[in-house]
Write a protein that holds these residues in place. Structure first.
Motif, PDB file in Angstrom:
ATOM      1  N   THR A   1      20.282  10.330 -14.954  1.00 28.56           N
ATOM      2  CA  THR A   1      21.627  10.835 -15.206  1.00 28.56           C
ATOM      3  C   THR A   1      22.304  10.080 -16.352  1.00 28.56           C
ATOM      4  N   GLY A   2      21.527   9.340 -17.130  1.00 23.86           N
ATOM      5  CA  GLY A   2      22.088   8.654 -18.281  1.00 23.86           C
ATOM      6  C   GLY A   2      22.202   9.583 -19.478  1.00 23.86           C
ATOM      7  N   LEU A   3      23.051   9.214 -20.423  1.00 25.27           N
ATOM      8  CA  LEU A   3      23.217   9.948 -21.673  1.00 25.27           C
ATOM      9  C   LEU A   3      23.114   8.969 -22.842  1.00 25.27           C
ATOM     10  N   PRO A   4      22.709   9.430 -24.032  1.00 25.84           N
ATOM     11  CA  PRO A   4      22.625   8.519 -25.180  1.00 25.84           C
ATOM     12  C   PRO A   4      23.932   7.791 -25.471  1.00 25.84           C
ATOM     13  N   GLU A   5      25.058   8.408 -25.119  1.00 31.41           N
ATOM     14  CA  GLU A   5      26.354   7.778 -25.395  1.00 31.41           C
ATOM     15  C   GLU A   5      26.820   6.830 -24.295  1.00 31.41           C
ATOM     16  N   ASP A   6      25.964   6.538 -23.311  1.00 32.22           N
ATOM     17  CA  ASP A   6      26.369   5.674 -22.194  1.00 32.22           C
ATOM     18  C   ASP A   6      26.303   4.184 -22.511  1.00 32.22           C
ATOM     19  N   ARG A   7      25.825   3.830 -23.693  1.00 32.07           N
ATOM     20  CA  ARG A   7      25.850   2.437 -24.181  1.00 32.07           C
ATOM     21  C   ARG A   7      25.029   1.492 -23.294  1.00 32.07           C
ATOM     22  N   TRP A   8      23.838   1.889 -22.966  1.00 29.98           N
ATOM     23  CA  TRP A   8      22.941   1.018 -22.191  1.00 29.98           C
ATOM     24  C   TRP A   8      22.737  -0.300 -22.938  1.00 29.98           C
TER      25      TRP A   8
ATOM     26  N   GLU B 230       0.827  -1.213   0.000  1.00 37.77           N
ATOM     27  CA  GLU B 230       0.000   0.000   0.000  1.00 37.77           C
ATOM     28  C   GLU B 230       0.864   1.266   0.000  1.00 37.77           C
ATOM     29  N   VAL B 231       1.743   1.353  -0.970  1.00 34.68           N
ATOM     30  CA  VAL B 231       2.643   2.501  -1.072  1.00 34.68           C
ATOM     31  C   VAL B 231       1.861   3.735  -1.514  1.00 34.68           C
ATOM     32  N   SER B 232       2.086   4.850  -0.853  1.00 41.07           N
ATOM     33  CA  SER B 232       1.408   6.097  -1.203  1.00 41.07           C
ATOM     34  C   SER B 232       2.427   7.231  -1.256  1.00 41.07           C
ATOM     35  N   ALA B 233       2.103   8.296  -2.001  1.00 40.06           N
ATOM     36  CA  ALA B 233       2.975   9.466  -2.113  1.00 40.06           C
ATOM     37  C   ALA B 233       2.208  10.583  -2.800  1.00 40.06           C
ATOM     38  N   ASP B 234       2.744  11.795  -2.723  1.00 40.04           N
ATOM     39  CA  ASP B 234       2.175  12.939  -3.434  1.00 40.04           C
ATOM     40  C   ASP B 234       2.806  13.117  -4.812  1.00 40.04           C
ATOM     41  N   LEU B 235       4.034  12.604  -4.959  1.00 35.79           N
ATOM     42  CA  LEU B 235       4.786  12.764  -6.196  1.00 35.79           C
ATOM     43  C   LEU B 235       5.730  11.579  -6.328  1.00 35.79           C
ATOM     44  N   ILE B 236       5.947  11.125  -7.566  1.00 41.01           N
ATOM     45  CA  ILE B 236       6.897  10.053  -7.848  1.00 41.01           C
ATOM     46  C   ILE B 236       8.035  10.630  -8.680  1.00 41.01           C
ATOM     47  N   VAL B 237       9.264  10.409  -8.245  1.00 44.98           N
ATOM     48  CA  VAL B 237      10.443  10.762  -9.035  1.00 44.98           C
ATOM     49  C   VAL B 237      11.004   9.474  -9.617  1.00 44.98           C
ATOM     50  N   PHE B 238      10.939   9.372 -10.924  1.00 47.66           N
ATOM     51  CA  PHE B 238      11.280   8.157 -11.664  1.00 47.66           C
ATOM     52  C   PHE B 238      12.682   8.334 -12.236  1.00 47.66           C
ATOM     53  N   SER B 239      13.634   7.537 -11.762  1.00 49.58           N
ATOM     54  CA  SER B 239      15.027   7.708 -12.187  1.00 49.58           C
ATOM     55  C   SER B 239      15.513   6.483 -12.948  1.00 49.58           C
ATOM     56  N   ASP B 240      15.115   6.412 -14.188  1.00 49.56           N
ATOM     57  CA  ASP B 240      15.598   5.388 -15.112  1.00 49.56           C
ATOM     58  C   ASP B 240      15.451   5.929 -16.530  1.00 49.56           C
ATOM     59  N   THR B 241      15.955   7.149 -16.728  1.00 52.77           N
ATOM     60  CA  THR B 241      15.799   7.837 -18.006  1.00 52.77           C
ATOM     61  C   THR B 241      17.100   8.548 -18.367  1.00 52.77           C
ATOM     62  N   LEU B 242      17.087   9.167 -19.544  1.00 55.96           N
ATOM     63  CA  LEU B 242      18.267   9.842 -20.068  1.00 55.96           C
ATOM     64  C   LEU B 242      18.152  11.356 -19.959  1.00 55.96           C
ATOM     65  N   LEU B 243      19.295  12.006 -19.897  1.00 57.14           N
ATOM     66  CA  LEU B 243      19.409  13.429 -20.162  1.00 57.14           C
ATOM     67  C   LEU B 243      19.654  13.621 -21.658  1.00 57.14           C
ATOM     68  N   TRP B 244      19.555  14.869 -22.128  1.00 59.42           N
ATOM     69  CA  TRP B 244      19.834  15.082 -23.540  1.00 59.42           C
ATOM     70  C   TRP B 244      21.342  15.135 -23.780  1.00 59.42           C
ATOM     71  N   ARG B 245      22.008  16.094 -23.171  1.00 59.86           N
ATOM     72  CA  ARG B 245      23.459  16.195 -23.298  1.00 59.86           C
ATOM     73  C   ARG B 245      24.036  16.648 -21.974  1.00 59.86           C
ATOM     74  N   ALA B 246      25.302  16.314 -21.736  1.00 59.97           N
ATOM     75  CA  ALA B 246      25.946  16.699 -20.479  1.00 59.97           C
ATOM     76  C   ALA B 246      25.999  18.212 -20.329  1.00 59.97           C
ATOM     77  N   ASP B 247      26.109  18.922 -21.449  1.00 58.08           N
ATOM     78  CA  ASP B 247      26.190  20.381 -21.404  1.00 58.08           C
ATOM     79  C   ASP B 247      24.858  21.056 -21.703  1.00 58.08           C
ATOM     80  N   HIS B 248      23.796  20.265 -21.806  1.00 60.75           N
ATOM     81  CA  HIS B 248      22.479  20.848 -22.068  1.00 60.75           C
ATOM     82  C   HIS B 248      21.421  19.978 -21.393  1.00 60.75           C
TER      83      HIS B 248
END
Length: 451
Positions: A416-423, A166-184
């Motif tokens: 914190t992943g990047l397209p060049e991280d070779r997942w 019965e997990v509950s929360a007001d907001l979910i932060v989902f961390s399994d995604t990519l950033l666009w670029r390290a400098d952007h």
């Protein structure tokens, strides 16, 4: 104080990640079940050391999840952080930088299976939280963490875990995604859905010498190849009837967001090593990646893929397909469309079996654009990366819609992943600088959400 704290502990952060990467928490491989359990227990111990008063390891058919709570501020928002600690299988002989579970640091990156997907992303949370509570007794928001152990095989037991506890929360932060670029940096606002399918095509009752039956016996490789060739038309569109019926045109604001990101074909090809840019005509590459559905063929197996050929017409050929959907499509409808198309398109003279596992299918998800937390995250990313954050999507999938529906809260994406991280490939890696900036972003996020 956040960035100085992280800079002072940079070596400890790297050492901690390396220690975790050594654990072979490979998803879906029975002999690695003990390693997945060790990975869960490792994370549980670290969370206790950070200060979480409640830390539990939830069993889930040999792939345990880790759950933690630190809820010390009545009236503050409650945030559930989601990620995973299982990793994809790795073939040692294909890794050139280091063996996959003997991580190494080179040129500002950590190499090793799981470095970016997704142990590195969890590590950014650990150190962001350490920085956040360095001068306080508890986080400014009420935090819950759920780090599962079977995301890479489709999160088959996640729904049951959420119901059972019965997990509950007001907001979910989902961390399994990519950033666009390290400098952007850019805030991710969507993930595509996913339907996996296994197709087996049967020809002769057994493998038969080509000199005996060639030209007369049905060849399942030819039948399967013919089917695959008919998946897309000459403009890159999926030919499955009804596939686009519920897919709307991309909103103008979304098009503008994607156009604002720095993109060139040359940069994209260099970072992804994808050789050329292909896909559906009439849309930019980023629109195809994040806002349009598609079908990919991931494996084709037949005949004698290893060793010398036996010169035989094979009895069976198989392919693995993945359908990427957008939120307006429903995975059950897409699965039915695919079943009908295969039945109508399969060449004569062969038999087949199409398997679509329902437990691992995932709906697409869009974060509401007007969700106040979107701007809060953008501001936190500007703090962490030192640059304004754009807007983007994510080409892959994940259980975001399931989490939102079961927990009853909207999903905010930060990875914190990047397209060049070779997942999922050899020589997976993660930028140490991006991990530090990601941790700084998360430390700022908790402070900003509390305000």
């Amino acid at each position: 104080m956040t960035r100085p704290f992280l800079d002072d502990h940079r070596d400890e952060m790297i050492a901690e990640l390396i220690g975790w990467l050594r654990l072979r928490s490979v998803a879906g491989v029975p002999e690695h079940g003990p390693d997945v359990a060790r990975s869960a227990n490792w994370l549980a111990g670290v969370l206790r050391g950070i200060g979480f008063p409640t830390v539990e390891v939830w069993p889930a058919d040999g792939a345990p999840a880790v759950y933690a709570e630190w809820c010390a501020v009545p009236g503050a928002p409650t945030v559930l952080v989601y990620s995973h600690h299982d990793v994809r299988a790795a073939k040692d002989d294909l890794w050139a930088e280091t063996p996959p579970f003997e991580p190494a640091v080179r040129d500002g990156r950590v190499y090793g299976r799981g470095a970016s997907d997704a142990k590195g992303q969890v590590l950014a949370h650990l150190w962001g939280l350490r920085a956040h509570v360095a001068d306080r007794d508890a986080p400014a928001v009420n935090l819950k963490l759920l780090v599962e152990g079977e995301e890479e095989t489709g999160s088959a037991h996640l729904s049951d875990l959420l119901d059972e506890h019965e997990v509950s929360a007001d907001l979910i932060v989902f961390s399994d995604t990519l950033l666009w670029r390290a400098d952007h940096p850019a805030v991710c606002l969507s993930v595509r859905g996913m339907v996996n399918a296994e197709l087996e095509v049967y020809g002769p009752g057994r493998d038969i010498h080509g000199g005996v039956v060639s030209g007369v016996a049905p060849n399942p490789i030819v039948a399967l190849s013919t089917l695959i060739a008919r998946l897309h038309d000459d403009k890159g569109r999926v030919t499955v009837p009804g596939f686009y019926d519920t897919v709307p045109e991309i909103p103008e604001q979304t098009r503008a967001d994607y156009a604002d990101l720095p993109y060139t074909d040359e940069d994209w090809l260099a970072r992804t090593e994808s050789r050329s840019v292909d896909g559906e005509a009439g849309y930019t590459p980023l629109e195809r990646l994040w806002a349009r559905p598609g079908i990919e063929v991931l494996t084709v197996v037949a005949g004698d893929p290893d060793g010398p050929s036996r010169g035989a017409v094979p009895s069976m050929a198989s392919a693995s397909l993945t359908v990427h959907t957008v939120p307006e499509q429903k995975i059950n409808d897409v699965a039915d469309q695919l079943r009908r198309w295969v039945a109508e398109t399969m060449p004569p003279g062969v038999d087949y079996e199409l398997t679509i596992p329902e437990l691992v299918a995932q709906e697409a998800y869009h974060t509401p654009r007007d969700l106040p937390a979107v701007q809060v995250l953008a501001d936190a990313m500007a703090d962490g990366f030192g640059k304004p954050a754009g807007r983007m999507g994510n080409a892959g999938g994940g259980p975001a819609e399931l989490l939102s529906r079961k927990v009853g809260a909207p999903v905010l994406f930060f990875g914190t992943g990047l397209p060049e991280d070779r997942w999922h490939d050899s020589d997976e890696r993660v930028s140490i600088d991006v991990l530090v900036k990601g941790a700084a972003t998360l430390a700022s996020l908790w402070e900003r959400l509390a305000r």
